[in-house]
Design a protein around this motif. Sequence first.
Motif, PDB file in Angstrom:
ATOM      1  N   MET A   1       0.830  -1.181   0.000  1.00  0.00           N
ATOM      2  CA  MET A   1       0.000   0.000   0.000  1.00  0.00           C
ATOM      3  C   MET A   1       0.880   1.252   0.000  1.00  0.00           C
ATOM      4  SD  MET A   1      -3.319  -0.590   0.194  1.00  0.00           S
ATOM      5  CE  MET A   1      -4.497  -1.807   0.652  1.00  0.00           C
ATOM      6  N   SER A   2       0.362   2.290  -0.598  1.00  0.00           N
ATOM      7  CA  SER A   2       1.071   3.562  -0.597  1.00  0.00           C
ATOM      8  C   SER A   2       0.759   4.304   0.699  1.00  0.00           C
ATOM      9  CB  SER A   2       0.647   4.390  -1.811  1.00  0.00           C
ATOM     10  OG  SER A   2      -0.710   4.768  -1.689  1.00  0.00           O
ATOM     11  N   LEU A   3       1.351   5.458   0.866  1.00  0.00           N
ATOM     12  CA  LEU A   3       1.129   6.249   2.077  1.00  0.00           C
ATOM     13  C   LEU A   3      -0.331   6.640   2.265  1.00  0.00           C
ATOM     14  CD1 LEU A   3       4.295   8.535   2.077  1.00  0.00           C
ATOM     15  CD2 LEU A   3       3.826   6.538   3.515  1.00  0.00           C
ATOM     16  N   ASP A   4      -1.059   6.800   1.167  1.00  0.00           N
ATOM     17  CA  ASP A   4      -2.474   7.157   1.294  1.00  0.00           C
ATOM     18  C   ASP A   4      -3.378   5.921   1.155  1.00  0.00           C
ATOM     19  OD1 ASP A   4      -2.071   6.752  -1.387  1.00  0.00           O
ATOM     20  OD2 ASP A   4      -2.935   8.651  -2.035  1.00  0.00           O
ATOM     21  N   ASN A   5      -2.828   4.747   1.485  1.00  0.00           N
ATOM     22  CA  ASN A   5      -3.559   3.477   1.507  1.00  0.00           C
ATOM     23  C   ASN A   5      -4.098   3.039   0.159  1.00  0.00           C
ATOM     24  OD1 ASN A   5      -3.104   2.887   4.193  1.00  0.00           O
ATOM     25  ND2 ASN A   5      -4.794   4.185   4.843  1.00  0.00           N
ATOM     26  N   ARG A   6      -3.469   3.491  -0.907  1.00  0.00           N
ATOM     27  CA  ARG A   6      -3.843   2.999  -2.231  1.00  0.00           C
ATOM     28  C   ARG A   6      -2.975   1.794  -2.549  1.00  0.00           C
ATOM     29  NH1 ARG A   6      -4.739   7.710  -6.462  1.00  0.00           N
ATOM     30  NH2 ARG A   6      -2.618   7.129  -6.960  1.00  0.00           N
ATOM     31  N   PRO A   7      -3.544   0.772  -3.196  1.00  0.00           N
ATOM     32  CA  PRO A   7      -2.729  -0.403  -3.535  1.00  0.00           C
ATOM     33  C   PRO A   7      -1.603  -0.035  -4.494  1.00  0.00           C
ATOM     34  CG  PRO A   7      -4.908  -0.554  -4.540  1.00  0.00           C
ATOM     35  CD  PRO A   7      -4.916   0.660  -3.674  1.00  0.00           C
ATOM     36  N   VAL A   8      -0.496  -0.755  -4.382  1.00  0.00           N
ATOM     37  CA  VAL A   8       0.660  -0.548  -5.245  1.00  0.00           C
ATOM     38  C   VAL A   8       1.024  -1.880  -5.883  1.00  0.00           C
ATOM     39  CG1 VAL A   8       3.121   0.039  -5.307  1.00  0.00           C
ATOM     40  CG2 VAL A   8       1.553   1.390  -3.906  1.00  0.00           C
ATOM     41  N   TYR A   9       1.266  -1.831  -7.178  1.00  0.00           N
ATOM     42  CA  TYR A   9       1.667  -3.005  -7.948  1.00  0.00           C
ATOM     43  C   TYR A   9       2.944  -2.653  -8.690  1.00  0.00           C
ATOM     44  CZ  TYR A   9      -3.280  -4.056  -7.264  1.00  0.00           C
ATOM     45  OH  TYR A   9      -4.513  -4.277  -6.710  1.00  0.00           O
ATOM     46  N   THR A  10       3.839  -3.620  -8.825  1.00  0.00           N
ATOM     47  CA  THR A  10       5.064  -3.400  -9.579  1.00  0.00           C
ATOM     48  C   THR A  10       5.240  -4.535 -10.586  1.00  0.00           C
ATOM     49  OG1 THR A  10       6.386  -4.567  -7.925  1.00  0.00           O
ATOM     50  CG2 THR A  10       6.233  -2.162  -7.713  1.00  0.00           C
ATOM     51  N   GLY A  11       6.078  -4.288 -11.563  1.00  0.00           N
ATOM     52  CA  GLY A  11       6.350  -5.310 -12.557  1.00  0.00           C
ATOM     53  C   GLY A  11       7.341  -4.811 -13.580  1.00  0.00           C
ATOM     54  N   GLY A  12       7.541  -5.605 -14.602  1.00  0.00           N
ATOM     55  CA  GLY A  12       8.462  -5.218 -15.647  1.00  0.00           C
ATOM     56  C   GLY A  12       8.709  -6.351 -16.620  1.00  0.00           C
ATOM     57  N   CYS A  13       9.659  -6.118 -17.479  1.00  0.00           N
ATOM     58  CA  CYS A  13       9.973  -7.078 -18.534  1.00  0.00           C
ATOM     59  C   CYS A  13      10.866  -8.194 -18.006  1.00  0.00           C
ATOM     60  CB  CYS A  13      10.648  -6.362 -19.690  1.00  0.00           C
ATOM     61  SG  CYS A  13      12.290  -5.720 -19.289  1.00  0.00           S
ATOM     62  N   GLN A  14      11.129  -9.147 -18.850  1.00  0.00           N
ATOM     63  CA  GLN A  14      11.943 -10.299 -18.472  1.00  0.00           C
ATOM     64  C   GLN A  14      13.391  -9.924 -18.177  1.00  0.00           C
ATOM     65  OE1 GLN A  14      12.182 -13.449 -21.409  1.00  0.00           O
ATOM     66  NE2 GLN A  14      12.613 -14.944 -19.836  1.00  0.00           N
ATOM     67  N   CYS A  15      13.962  -9.007 -18.936  1.00  0.00           N
ATOM     68  CA  CYS A  15      15.381  -8.692 -18.746  1.00  0.00           C
ATOM     69  C   CYS A  15      15.625  -7.613 -17.700  1.00  0.00           C
ATOM     70  CB  CYS A  15      16.030  -8.304 -20.069  1.00  0.00           C
ATOM     71  SG  CYS A  15      15.640  -6.646 -20.673  1.00  0.00           S
ATOM     72  N   GLY A  16      14.588  -6.892 -17.274  1.00  0.00           N
ATOM     73  CA  GLY A  16      14.740  -5.867 -16.252  1.00  0.00           C
ATOM     74  C   GLY A  16      15.043  -4.478 -16.787  1.00  0.00           C
ATOM     75  N   ALA A  17      15.123  -4.300 -18.096  1.00  0.00           N
ATOM     76  CA  ALA A  17      15.408  -2.989 -18.673  1.00  0.00           C
ATOM     77  C   ALA A  17      14.235  -2.026 -18.508  1.00  0.00           C
ATOM     78  CB  ALA A  17      15.759  -3.128 -20.153  1.00  0.00           C
ATOM     79  N   VAL A  18      13.011  -2.570 -18.400  1.00  0.00           N
ATOM     80  CA  VAL A  18      11.810  -1.749 -18.231  1.00  0.00           C
ATOM     81  C   VAL A  18      11.068  -2.228 -16.991  1.00  0.00           C
ATOM     82  CG1 VAL A  18       9.644  -0.962 -19.259  1.00  0.00           C
ATOM     83  CG2 VAL A  18      11.625  -1.404 -20.727  1.00  0.00           C
ATOM     84  N   ARG A  19      10.806  -1.318 -16.068  1.00  0.00           N
ATOM     85  CA  ARG A  19      10.058  -1.615 -14.847  1.00  0.00           C
ATOM     86  C   ARG A  19       8.963  -0.578 -14.676  1.00  0.00           C
ATOM     87  NH1 ARG A  19       9.866  -5.934 -12.069  1.00  0.00           N
ATOM     88  NH2 ARG A  19       9.709  -4.796 -10.128  1.00  0.00           N
ATOM     89  N   PHE A  20       7.855  -0.985 -14.040  1.00  0.00           N
ATOM     90  CA  PHE A  20       6.753  -0.057 -13.806  1.00  0.00           C
ATOM     91  C   PHE A  20       6.233  -0.171 -12.384  1.00  0.00           C
ATOM     92  CE2 PHE A  20       4.747  -3.871 -15.666  1.00  0.00           C
ATOM     93  CZ  PHE A  20       3.782  -4.177 -14.713  1.00  0.00           C
ATOM     94  N   ARG A  21       5.493   0.861 -11.985  1.00  0.00           N
ATOM     95  CA  ARG A  21       4.823   0.913 -10.687  1.00  0.00           C
ATOM     96  C   ARG A  21       3.439   1.480 -10.930  1.00  0.00           C
ATOM     97  NH1 ARG A  21       4.073   4.392  -6.034  1.00  0.00           N
ATOM     98  NH2 ARG A  21       4.570   3.277  -4.115  1.00  0.00           N
ATOM     99  N   VAL A  22       2.424   0.791 -10.415  1.00  0.00           N
ATOM    100  CA  VAL A  22       1.039   1.252 -10.530  1.00  0.00           C
ATOM    101  C   VAL A  22       0.538   1.522  -9.124  1.00  0.00           C
ATOM    102  CG1 VAL A  22      -1.291   0.671 -11.272  1.00  0.00           C
ATOM    103  CG2 VAL A  22       0.668  -0.152 -12.598  1.00  0.00           C
ATOM    104  N   GLU A  23       0.053   2.739  -8.910  1.00  0.00           N
ATOM    105  CA  GLU A  23      -0.511   3.097  -7.615  1.00  0.00           C
ATOM    106  C   GLU A  23      -1.996   3.379  -7.796  1.00  0.00           C
ATOM    107  OE1 GLU A  23      -0.035   6.526  -4.212  1.00  0.00           O
ATOM    108  OE2 GLU A  23       1.731   5.973  -5.392  1.00  0.00           O
ATOM    109  N   GLY A  24      -2.819   2.642  -7.063  1.00  0.00           N
ATOM    110  CA  GLY A  24      -4.266   2.779  -7.165  1.00  0.00           C
ATOM    111  C   GLY A  24      -4.907   1.496  -7.636  1.00  0.00           C
ATOM    112  N   ALA A  25      -6.213   1.492  -7.611  1.00  0.00           N
ATOM    113  CA  ALA A  25      -6.972   0.290  -7.972  1.00  0.00           C
ATOM    114  C   ALA A  25      -6.822  -0.028  -9.454  1.00  0.00           C
ATOM    115  CB  ALA A  25      -8.438   0.473  -7.625  1.00  0.00           C
ATOM    116  N   LEU A  26      -6.637  -1.293  -9.743  1.00  0.00           N
ATOM    117  CA  LEU A  26      -6.613  -1.758 -11.127  1.00  0.00           C
ATOM    118  C   LEU A  26      -8.044  -1.860 -11.631  1.00  0.00           C
ATOM    119  CD1 LEU A  26      -3.963  -4.606 -10.796  1.00  0.00           C
ATOM    120  CD2 LEU A  26      -3.618  -2.290 -11.673  1.00  0.00           C
ATOM    121  N   GLY A  27      -8.194  -1.757 -12.931  1.00  0.00           N
ATOM    122  CA  GLY A  27      -9.501  -1.923 -13.543  1.00  0.00           C
ATOM    123  C   GLY A  27      -9.771  -3.384 -13.855  1.00  0.00           C
ATOM    124  N   GLU A  28     -10.635  -3.594 -14.816  1.00  0.00           N
ATOM    125  CA  GLU A  28     -11.038  -4.946 -15.210  1.00  0.00           C
ATOM    126  C   GLU A  28      -9.884  -5.702 -15.856  1.00  0.00           C
ATOM    127  OE1 GLU A  28     -13.905  -5.680 -18.640  1.00  0.00           O
ATOM    128  OE2 GLU A  28     -15.158  -6.005 -16.863  1.00  0.00           O
TER     129      GLU A  28
END
Length: 163
Positions: A1-28
């Motif tokens: 969870m983030s500081l304001d209690n929003r969910p946090v998700y992380t991920g990226g590609c297989q080699c690690g050159a690209v990574r992302f962070r999503v803060e907030g509720a995911l959609g469908e």
Amino acid sequence: MSLDNRPVYTGGCQCGAVRFRVEGALGEASICHCRMCQKAFGSFYAPLVSVRGAKLDWTRGEPKYFRSSNHVQRGFCADCGTPLTFTAPDGVGLAIGAFDNPAEIAPVIQWGTEAKLPYVDTIPQLPGEDTMADIDSAPYLADLVSYQHPDHDTEQWPPEKIS
């Protein structure tokens, strides 16, 4: 969870050159069987989740994009080819398999079923084996070393030069 209690998700590609962070509720979350998604993922279908209502940040690198139609562009890692995004006029979807914990993102609908491959529904009926069950016919598995980025953020990647 983030500081304001929003969910946090992380991920990226297989080699690690690209990574992302999503803060907030995911959609469908969905899978798409259309032929364009099959080709983009090199697979039977594309598992995607909308991040339209959340904050998406690229924390290492950024995807390269291919415009697959007049309305859609698809993002992928230019180094390893991992499919990452589906961007349409209504928002961005991320590849579920690119998340560090994809098990927590279950699809709730299937799209593009007109192109669904005829054997997809019978895959769960196939016999299943652990990876190491194939060691007799694939002895290289005994000393396999993965160069894949781990399923968590790292300060740097790769940790050392891979030969």
